[in-house]
Design an enzyme around this catalytic site. Structure first.
Site, short mmCIF file in Angstrom:
data_model
loop_
_atom_site.label_atom_id
_atom_site.label_comp_id
_atom_site.label_asym_id
_atom_site.label_seq_id
_atom_site.Cartn_x
_atom_site.Cartn_y
_atom_site.Cartn_z
N CYS A 186 141.47 -101.76 75.65
CA CYS A 186 141.10 -101.48 74.17
C CYS A 186 141.01 -102.84 73.56
O CYS A 186 141.07 -103.71 74.29
CB CYS A 186 142.46 -100.66 73.32
SG CYS A 186 143.89 -101.81 73.41
N ASP B 12 104.85 -122.78 61.46
CA ASP B 12 103.88 -123.94 61.92
C ASP B 12 102.40 -123.59 62.31
O ASP B 12 102.18 -122.42 62.76
CB ASP B 12 104.56 -124.68 63.07
CG ASP B 12 103.61 -126.00 63.59
OD1 ASP B 12 103.51 -126.75 62.73
OD2 ASP B 12 103.20 -125.74 64.68
N ASP C 197 106.25 -124.38 67.91
CA ASP C 197 105.96 -124.14 69.68
C ASP C 197 106.07 -125.59 70.12
O ASP C 197 106.22 -125.95 71.19
CB ASP C 197 104.61 -123.59 69.90
CG ASP C 197 103.63 -124.54 69.36
OD1 ASP C 197 103.54 -125.06 68.52
OD2 ASP C 197 102.46 -124.34 70.15
#
Length: 759
Positions: free
Chosen positions: A13, A435, A643
C-alpha cells in the site's frame, strides 16, 4: 549527484511507499528519494562520495522490503527473465490462494444464510453452519490465504509503523478470534443473555475479496506500463552483420560498434548508424512520429527500430545497446514513470498518518458502541468495518498511475517527458516562447524564388540553374548549398549530380560571391553590391529584387558573361506545420512569442506569416535566457521551445523547456520535454496531454478522498442512530478491495487520449 532507479518488491500500500521513502532518506548522502507506488520504483539522487546504491538497497531491506537495480546497462531488454519468472510465480501464488478462498468462502456463505436472512432454509444442511465446521474451513483462509497480511503487519510492527496489512490483519483477526469464544464457550454467552454468534464468514469473505482486489489491481497496473513494452517491442531481434566478407545473422545484443550491417527492404533497422553504401526511404514514424518516409543516402544517419521501405543498403553501427536512440527513449520514459508529481505531496502527507488514525478511530468506535449499547456484537462489527474499509492504496495510486499512463502516451506521440513535475507544470503554461531558426523555420537556407530575365520556365531557365549549381557546388557557403539543392530538385531525377558540369578557375570572393568558367561561360553569382562594383547592369530585375528584399529574403544575382540573367530569393522557410500549430496554441489560450537573433524586418515577416503578434528580434544568444526571465517577471508561467546550443540557457530558465528532438544534444539535455520529430504540433499535444493527465489525477484524488471521508464514518455506524443501518464488514471489504481498482481503471482511460485539433 548521481541518480539510481531501484525496482521495489514487497509493497502492499501507499503507507509502505512512505516507509521506504523514510528509510532511503535516512541514508547519509541521499539528497532526494522518491518512491512511486504505482510503478513500484524508487528514484534516488545521492552523493557517490558518501553513499552507494548498495547501501541504499541495504537500508530498504532493513525496512523489510526488497530492492534491485533496474537493468540500466541494457534498458532496451526490458524485464529480465528472473524478474518475469518472479512476477509470474507471485501471480500464480496469489491465484491459488484466491481460488481456495473463493471456494471455501462460498461454502461458508451458504452455511451462514439462515443466520444472515433469519429464514429457515431446510435445503441447507445443519452441519454447514455448525461453528466448528466453519472454524475448520476458515482457519486455512485466515492463515494461508491471508498469510501476506500477517507477514506485512509483523514487518511493519517491527519497524514501529503500520500499513494496510496492519488494518486487514487486525480486522479479520478480530472477527476470527472473537468467534472462537462462542464456538467453544456458547453457554457462557447464553448465561449472559447474549447470542453466541460467530463471524468466520466475515473474515473469510474479507480476505478473499481483498485478494481479488489485489489481483485485479496488479493486472490493471501492468497495463499502465504498456508504453514501455510497446517501445521495447519496436526493436529488431537480429542484425545481418558482414564479418570476414560473409553475411551472418546475430542477436542485436551482439552487434559491435563500427560493424557493417546489411538491411533489405521491409526489414527493421537493428541499431543506430550511418549509411555507407546504397540508398532507400525509411519509415521513422514509430520513433519520430513523422508519417512521411524519409529518403536516405550515404552519409545519412539511420535510427534503430525504424523500417526500411524500398532499397537495400549497408550502414556502419554508431550506437548499440544502451546508447541507441530507442534505448534512451525507454530510459527516459522509465525515469519519468518513476518520478513524483508535486500534486502527490498532499496524498503522501495523508497516507503518512492515515493508518494510525484509522486504528485510533476503530478503538474509539468499539469503546463508544460497547458503552452506549452494551452490545459486543455491534461494537465488533463496526470496529471491523472501520479497519477493513479504510484504504490508503487508493490515495497512493491516484497520482502515479495517471503519470505512468500520461508519460507513456507522450512517448507514443513522439513526446519525451523527463519527469512528472514537467508534465504537471506544462498545463499551467501561459506564454510559449518559440525560437525562430530551426523551430518555427526549417533552420537552413532554402531557395524560395527563382526569377530570370525572360520570366519563363523554359529550357533556358534550366540551363541557367545548371550553370549556377555547377559553380556553387565548389563553395562551402550555406547559400551555395541551397542553390545546389534547389537546382537538383528542378533538374529532376536521382542522377541530377551527373547533370552538373565541371567548373574551372573557381574563385570565392569573401562577402561578395563566387565566379568561374562553366562550359566556357563566365559565371558570376553574388550580392547586389558586388554586381554594382563589377559595373553589371541590374535594372532589368530591380523591382523583383526590391520586392524580395522587402519580404526579408536574401537575394543573390546570377550573371553570365557579364550580363544579369536571374536572381534567387533565399530564406529560412517556415515549417509546414508551424502555422497550424501556432493557431492551435492560441486557441488553447496561450500567448505565443517569437524569439530570434535576426533583424527586425525579417522577424516581422516570419511573424506575420505564422500569425504571431509579439516578437523579440536581434536577441543575442546570451540574451535569450534574460528575455525569458523578463517574461516570467510579468507573472507568467513560461514555456520555451528551441533546438540549438544557444537555446540551452533559455530552455533551462523557462518554467518548462521543450527541445526539438532534431536539434542538439545540449538543448535536449537542458529541456524538460523533448519533441522527437521536431514538429511544432508536438507542443500542442504535450500541453493537451498535460491538461488531460492533471484532470485525471484530480478525479482520482477526489474519489480516493471522498471514499475514505464517507466510508469510514459509515462503517463506524454514524447512520445507525438515524436510519438504524450498519455497514456489513463484508460490504466494507468489497468496497475497499475495489476502490484501488477503480482508481487505476480511471487512470487507464488516459490510454484513449487523442490530441484535439492536431492534424
Amino acid at each position: 549527484m548521481d541518480t539510481v532507479t531501484l525496482k521495489l518488491q514487497g509493497m502492499s500500500c501507499a503507507a509502505c511507499a512512505n516507509n521506504i521513502e523514510a528509510a532511503i532518506r535516512s541514508v547519509p548522502g541521499v539528497e532526494v528519494g522518491h518512491v512511486n507506488f504505482g510503478a513500484e520504483q524508487a528514484t534516488v539522487h545521492y552523493d557517490p562520495r558518501r553513499t552507494s546504491p548498495e547501501t541504499i538497497q541495504q537500508a530498504i531491506e532493513v525496512a523489510g522490503y526488497a530492492a534491485c537495480l533496474l537493468q540500466e546497462q541494457e534498458p532496451i531488454t526490458g524485464e529480465t527473465d528472473a524478474e518475469q519468472a518472479a512476477q509470474q510465480a507471485e501471480s500464480r501464488k496469489l491465484k491459488r490462494r484466491l481460488l481456495f478462498g473463493g471456494v471455501v468462502t462460498t461454502i461458508l456463505i451458504m452455511g451462514g444464510l439462515p443466520m444472515m436472512t433469519g429464514l429457515p432454509l431446510p435445503w441447507i444442511p445443519m452441519w454447514l453452519h455448525h461453528p466448528v465446521f466453519q472454524l475448520v474451513l476458515t482457519t486455512p483462509i485466515q492463515f494461508w490465504s491471508g498469510e501476506s497480511f500477517y507477514t506485512g503487519a509483523w514487518k511493519a510492527f517491527k519497524r514501529h509503523t503500520a500499513t494496510m496489512d496492519t488494518l486487514v490483519a487486525l480486522g479479520t483477526s478480530a472477527a476470527f478470534f472473537y468467534s472462537l469464544f462462542p464456538t467453544f464457550f456458547a453457554e457462557f454467552f447464553l448465561h449472559q443473555g447474549l447470542s453466541p454468534d460467530v463471524y468466520y464468514e466475515i473474515s473469510a469473505v474479507v480476505i478473499t475479496l481483498i485478494l481479488l482486489g489485489r489481483l485485479l489491481e496488479n493486472r490493471a497496473r501492468k497495463q499502465t506500463s504498456e508504453a514501455i513494452r510497446k517501445l521495447i517491442g519496436l526493436q529488431a531481434k537480429t542484425a545481418r552483420v558482414i564479418r570476414n566478407g560473409q553475411e551472418i545473422d546475430i542477436p542485436i545484443a551482439e552487434v559491435k560498434l563500427g560493424e557493417i550491417i546489411l538491411v533489405r527492404p521491409g526489414e527493421k533497422i537493428p541499431v543506430d548508424g550511418e549509411i555507407v553504401e546504397g540508398a532507400s526511404t525509411i519509415d521513422e514514424a514509430m520513433v519520430t512520429g513523422e508519417s512521411v518516409p524519409v529518403k536516405k543516402q550515404p552519409g545519412d544517419e539511420v535510427i534503430g527500430a525504424t523500417i526500411n521501405k524500398t532499397g537495400s543498403f549497408k550502414f556502419r553501427a554508431t550506437r548499440v545497446g544502451k546508447d541507441t536512440f530507442l534505448a534512451q527513449i525507454v530510459k527516459l520514459v522509465q525515469q519519468a514513470q518513476g518520478s513524483k508529481a508535486p500534486i502527490q505531496k498532499l496524498a503522501d502527507q495523508v497516507t503518512g498518518w492515515f493508518v494510525p488514525v484509522v486504528i485510533a478511530i476503530a478503538i474509539f468506535t468499539f469503546v463508544l458502541w460497547f458503552n452506549l449499547m452494551g452490545n459486543v456484537t455491534m461494537a465488533l462489527i463496526t470496529t471491523i468495518g472501520v479497519l477493513i474499509i479504510a484504504c490508503p492504496c487508493a490515495l497512493g495510486l491516484a497520482t502515479p498511475t495517471s503519470i505512468m499512463v500520461g508519460t507513456g502516451k507522450g512517448a507514443e506521440n513522439g513526446i519525451l517527458i523527463k519527469g512528472a513535475e514537467s508534465l504537471e507544470l506544462a498545463h499551467k503554461i501561459q506564454t510559449i516562447v518559440l525560437d525562430k531558426t530551426g523551430t518555427i523555420t526549417q533552420g537552413k537556407p532554402t531557395v524560395t524564388d527563382f526569377i530570370s530575365v525572360n520570366g519563363t520556365a523554359d529550357r533556358n531557365e534550366l540551363k541557367l540553374l545548371r550553370l549556377a549549381a555547377s559553380l556553387e557546388r565548389y563553395s562551402e557557403h550555406p547559400l551555395a548549398e541551397a542553390v545546389v539543392q534547389y537546382a537538383q530538385s528542378q533538374l529532376l531525377g536521382d542522377d541530377s549530380d551527373a547533370l552538373l558540369i565541371d567548373a574551372s578557375q573557381f574563385e570565392a570572393i569573401a562577402g561578395s560571391g563566387v565566379q568561374g568558367y562553366v562550359s566556357d561561360r563566365w559565371v558570376q553569382i553574388g550580392t547586389h553590391r558586388w554586381m554594382n562594383e563589377l559595373h553589371i547592369d541590374t535594372t532589368s530585375l530591380q523591382q523583383s529584387w526590391e520586392r524580395l528584399e522587402y519580404l526579408g529574403k536574401t537575394v543573390i544575382w546570377i550573371a553570365i558573361d557579364g550580363k544579369i540573367e536571374a536572381i534567387m530569393g533565399i530564406a529560412d522557410a517556415v515549417k509546414s506545420s508551424s502555422v497550424s500549430a501556432i493557431r492551435a496554441l492560441q486557441k488553447l489560450g496561450l500567448e505565443v512569442v517569437m524569439l530570434t537573433g535576426d533583424n527586425q524586418r525579417t522577424a516581422n515577416v516570419i511573424a506575420r506569416e505564422v500569425g504571431i503578434q509579439r516578437v523579440f528580434a536581434e536577441v543575442r544568444p546570451n540574451q535569450k535566457a534574460a528575455t525569458v526571465e523578463n517574461l516570467q517577471s510579468e507573472g507568467k508561467i513560461v514555456g520555451m521551445v528551441g533546438d540549438g546550443i544557444n537555446d540551452a540557457p533559455a530552455l533551462a530558465q523557462a518554467d518548462v523547456g521543450m527541445a526539438i528532438g532534431t536539434g542538439t544534444d545540449v538543448a535536449i539535455a537542458a529541456s524538460d520535454i523533448t519533441l522527437i520529430s521536431g514538429d511544432l504540433q508536438g507542443i500542442v499535444t504535450a500541453i493537451q496531454l498535460s491538461r488531460a493527465t492533471m484532470r485525471n489525477i484530480r478525479q482520482n484524488l477526489f474519489f480516493a478522498f471522498i471514499y475514505n471521508v464517507a466510508g469510514i464514518p459509515i462503517a463506524a455506524g454514524i447512520l445507525y442512530p438515524v436510519f438504524g443501518w450498519l455497514l456489513s464488514p463484508i460490504v466494507a471489504g468489497a468496497a475497499m478491495a475495489f476502490s484501488s481498482v477503480s482508481v487505476v481503471t480511471n487512470a487507464l482511460r488516459l490510454r484513449r487520449f487523442k490530441p484535439v485539433g492536431v492534424r
